[in-house]
Motif scaffolding. Structure first.
Motif, mmCIF file in Angstrom:
data_model
loop_
_atom_site.group_PDB
_atom_site.id
_atom_site.type_symbol
_atom_site.label_atom_id
_atom_site.label_comp_id
_atom_site.label_asym_id
_atom_site.label_seq_id
_atom_site.Cartn_x
_atom_site.Cartn_y
_atom_site.Cartn_z
ATOM 1 N N LEU A 61 19.711 20.557 24.644
ATOM 2 C CA LEU A 61 20.551 21.744 24.480
ATOM 3 C C LEU A 61 21.841 21.632 25.281
ATOM 4 C CD1 LEU A 61 17.921 24.649 24.569
ATOM 5 C CD2 LEU A 61 19.149 23.746 22.595
ATOM 6 N N ILE A 62 21.744 21.122 26.501
ATOM 7 C CA ILE A 62 22.962 20.943 27.298
ATOM 8 C C ILE A 62 23.906 19.959 26.613
ATOM 9 C CG2 ILE A 62 23.844 20.051 29.497
ATOM 10 C CD1 ILE A 62 21.325 21.133 30.826
ATOM 11 N N ASP A 63 23.362 18.879 26.113
ATOM 12 C CA ASP A 63 24.193 17.898 25.412
ATOM 13 C C ASP A 63 24.817 18.498 24.153
ATOM 14 O OD1 ASP A 63 24.994 14.976 24.991
ATOM 15 O OD2 ASP A 63 23.906 15.407 23.135
ATOM 16 N N TYR A 64 24.041 19.325 23.434
ATOM 17 C CA TYR A 64 24.563 19.943 22.203
ATOM 18 C C TYR A 64 25.715 20.884 22.500
ATOM 19 C CZ TYR A 64 24.760 23.003 18.140
ATOM 20 O OH TYR A 64 25.193 23.740 17.058
ATOM 21 N N VAL A 65 25.568 21.744 23.530
ATOM 22 C CA VAL A 65 26.643 22.697 23.864
ATOM 23 C C VAL A 65 27.878 21.958 24.349
ATOM 24 C CG1 VAL A 65 27.279 24.594 25.387
ATOM 25 C CG2 VAL A 65 25.010 24.551 24.354
ATOM 26 N N GLN A 66 27.702 20.925 25.167
ATOM 27 C CA GLN A 66 28.853 20.167 25.649
ATOM 28 C C GLN A 66 29.562 19.440 24.511
ATOM 29 O OE1 GLN A 66 27.072 17.622 28.577
ATOM 30 N NE2 GLN A 66 27.392 19.078 30.266
ATOM 31 N N GLU B 165 29.243 20.088 20.926
ATOM 32 C CA GLU B 165 29.653 20.871 19.768
ATOM 33 C C GLU B 165 30.418 22.141 20.139
ATOM 34 O OE1 GLU B 165 29.301 19.774 16.783
ATOM 35 O OE2 GLU B 165 28.063 18.031 17.315
ATOM 36 N N HIS B 166 30.118 22.755 21.281
ATOM 37 C CA HIS B 166 30.750 24.020 21.664
ATOM 38 C C HIS B 166 31.133 23.982 23.140
ATOM 39 C CE1 HIS B 166 29.377 25.725 17.825
ATOM 40 N NE2 HIS B 166 28.194 25.169 18.092
ATOM 41 N N PRO B 167 32.039 23.099 23.514
ATOM 42 C CA PRO B 167 32.365 22.998 24.947
ATOM 43 C C PRO B 167 33.078 24.223 25.488
ATOM 44 C CG PRO B 167 33.843 21.644 23.625
ATOM 45 C CD PRO B 167 32.798 22.124 22.694
ATOM 46 N N GLY B 168 33.719 25.011 24.638
ATOM 47 C CA GLY B 168 34.430 26.201 25.103
ATOM 48 C C GLY B 168 33.523 27.395 25.317
ATOM 49 N N TYR B 169 32.213 27.261 24.977
ATOM 50 C CA TYR B 169 31.298 28.398 25.077
ATOM 51 C C TYR B 169 30.354 28.292 26.269
ATOM 52 C CZ TYR B 169 32.848 29.404 20.317
ATOM 53 O OH TYR B 169 33.612 29.693 19.224
ATOM 54 N N LEU B 170 30.748 27.512 27.236
ATOM 55 C CA LEU B 170 29.992 27.492 28.483
ATOM 56 C C LEU B 170 30.318 28.760 29.281
ATOM 57 C CD1 LEU B 170 30.467 23.749 29.450
ATOM 58 C CD2 LEU B 170 28.387 24.827 28.581
ATOM 59 N N PRO B 171 29.488 29.174 30.233
ATOM 60 C CA PRO B 171 29.749 30.415 30.988
ATOM 61 C C PRO B 171 31.114 30.400 31.650
ATOM 62 C CG PRO B 171 27.536 29.608 31.434
ATOM 63 C CD PRO B 171 28.218 28.544 30.638
ATOM 64 N N ARG B 172 31.798 31.564 31.587
ATOM 65 C CA ARG B 172 33.140 31.676 32.150
ATOM 66 C C ARG B 172 33.214 32.880 33.087
ATOM 67 N NH1 ARG B 172 37.776 30.348 27.649
ATOM 68 N NH2 ARG B 172 37.032 28.278 27.064
ATOM 69 N N VAL B 173 34.260 32.851 33.956
ATOM 70 C CA VAL B 173 34.530 33.990 34.841
ATOM 71 C C VAL B 173 35.608 34.852 34.194
ATOM 72 C CG1 VAL B 173 35.357 34.711 37.108
ATOM 73 C CG2 VAL B 173 33.926 32.672 36.896
ATOM 74 N N ARG B 174 35.320 36.150 33.997
ATOM 75 C CA ARG B 174 36.274 37.075 33.395
ATOM 76 C C ARG B 174 36.778 38.043 34.469
ATOM 77 N NH1 ARG B 174 32.963 35.754 29.139
ATOM 78 N NH2 ARG B 174 33.989 35.620 27.089
ATOM 79 N N ALA B 175 38.066 38.459 34.312
ATOM 80 C CA ALA B 175 38.664 39.402 35.259
ATOM 81 C C ALA B 175 39.696 40.246 34.533
ATOM 82 C CB ALA B 175 39.303 38.661 36.434
#
Length: 369
Positions: free
Chosen positions: A325-330, A332-342
């Motif tokens: 799963l980690i390999d798949y997210v990195q 296919e969807h590298p922009g959907y890893l957890p982010r900090v919002r402000a």
């Protein structure tokens, strides 16, 4: 002229030799006939074969005891000889009983050898019961044999009688000294009957995960996953809670958790979990699902539930699915890893506007570094 030797001692010596030879030949013949009449893999045949030497002494010793009692005018040396004969008879019976108890489990379990790989719970249950009870019976037979041998000495009987009569402190001390042994023996009987653990069960004890490798008369050997051995008294499993992963079945559910961004689509992630399980030899085909179980201001926690046949396979499958799963997210969807919002507020913004502010990419990069 040569006079024949006809002393009473010489006559008794030849009589003793005749009794031993006659009863020994009769005993050997009976054992040979018994071994031929019994089935090849029967319990009785195994006892006769393994306890052959003590069984060979049974009838000769009985014959000697009968001969000592039948002597009309027994000399002084007959008393010690009779006592030695009784001690040897008790020893032969004790060795035979201990051998029979040890062979009980072996003979009973030849056709039901447990197979942990196949999850044969009935075979492991029978194996644990027979092995533990056989060891307890062997220990009790040995204790009874030693007690019977000691009771043949009048001095020991008098000491025992005086101790029982005085009781008091001596009885309390003996009781406290024997309490650990007796408690472990009783715990062994309880474990054999109720089966909280069995041989090759997968357990978690004292924070360590491993398998039940041996169940002795007073302690249990747990083989830890890193090949260490943890020894625990039988009473520990009665007094303390522990995890048994194979109590009713060896099938286990493995949990894999992953944090992703809110924008991560779940359906492709579910399909990836199914694909990873189907491509693995560890998966048993029972369960492979993905659930959203938590969310925070930074992201969403998803949980994959997968199943395997036993604890080791479940662990391997969890590691495989997590890595996949980690390999798949990195990939296919590298922009959907957890982010900090402000949120940024400026003086030129209209008053009363409390809606969320979406940051441009360059501002978000400046915040997160």
């Amino acid at each position: 002229m040569i006079r024949p030797i006809s002393s009473p001692f010489a006559f008794r010596r030849f009589a003793i030799l005749a009794v031993v030879l006659a009863t020994g030949l009769l005993n050997a013949g009976l054992l040979y006939s018994l071994r031929g009449a019994l089935r090849r893999r029967s319990f009785a045949r195994s006892v006769v074969r393994r306890a052959h030497r003590p069984l060979l002494a049974i009838l000769p010793l009985v014959g000697l005891m009968t001969y000592w009692d039948a002597l009309p005018d027994a000399p002084a040396w007959v008393g010690p000889a009779d006592k030695l004969t009784v001690l040897l008879f008790i020893l032969a019976l004790t060795l035979t009983g201990v051998t029979a108890a040890r062979d009980l489990g072996t003979s009973y379990l030849r056709a039901t050898e447990p197979g942990a790989e196949q999850g044969d719970h009935r075979a492991r249950r029978i194996h644990t019961q027979a092995q533990l009870l056989a060891r307890i019976v062997a220990f009790l037979v040995a204790v009874i044999g030693v007690a019977a041998a000691l009771m043949t000495f009048p001095g020991v009987r008098q000491i025992g009688a005086s101790m029982l009569a005085s009781a008091g402190v001596a009885g309390i001390v003996i009781g406290f000294a024997a309490r650990p042994v007796l408690s472990n023996l009783l715990a062994g009987v309880q474990i054999a009957l109720t089966q909280p653990i069995r041989l090759r069960d997968s357990v978690v004890v004292e924070g360590e995960w491993g398998w039940i490798e041996e169940i002795r008369a007073t302690y249990v050997v747990v083989r830890i996953w890193d090949r260490r051995r943890l020894l625990l008294p039988l009473q520990w499993f009665i007094d303390h809670p522990f995890e048994n992963w194979t109590r009713t079945s060896s099938n286990l559910i493995g949990v894999v958790s992953l944090w992703v961004d809110y924008r991560m689509p779940m359906q492709p992630l579910r399909e990836e979990v199914s694909r990873l399980c189907e491509a693995s030899d560890y998966w048993d085909g029972d369960l492979a699902i993905l659930q959203v179980v938590d969310s925070t201001e930074r992201g969403v926690r998803v949980r994959a539930l997968v199943t395997a046949a036993d604890g080791p396979r479940t662990w391997e499958l969890r590691c495989l699915v997590r890595e996949g799963l980690i390999d798949y997210v990195q990939r296919e969807h590298p922009g959907y890893l957890p982010r900090v919002r402000a949120e940024l507020s400026g003086a030129d913004e209209p008053a009363g506007d409390d809606g969320p502010k979406v940051l441009p990419r360059d501002a978000h990069s400046a915040l997160t570094g």
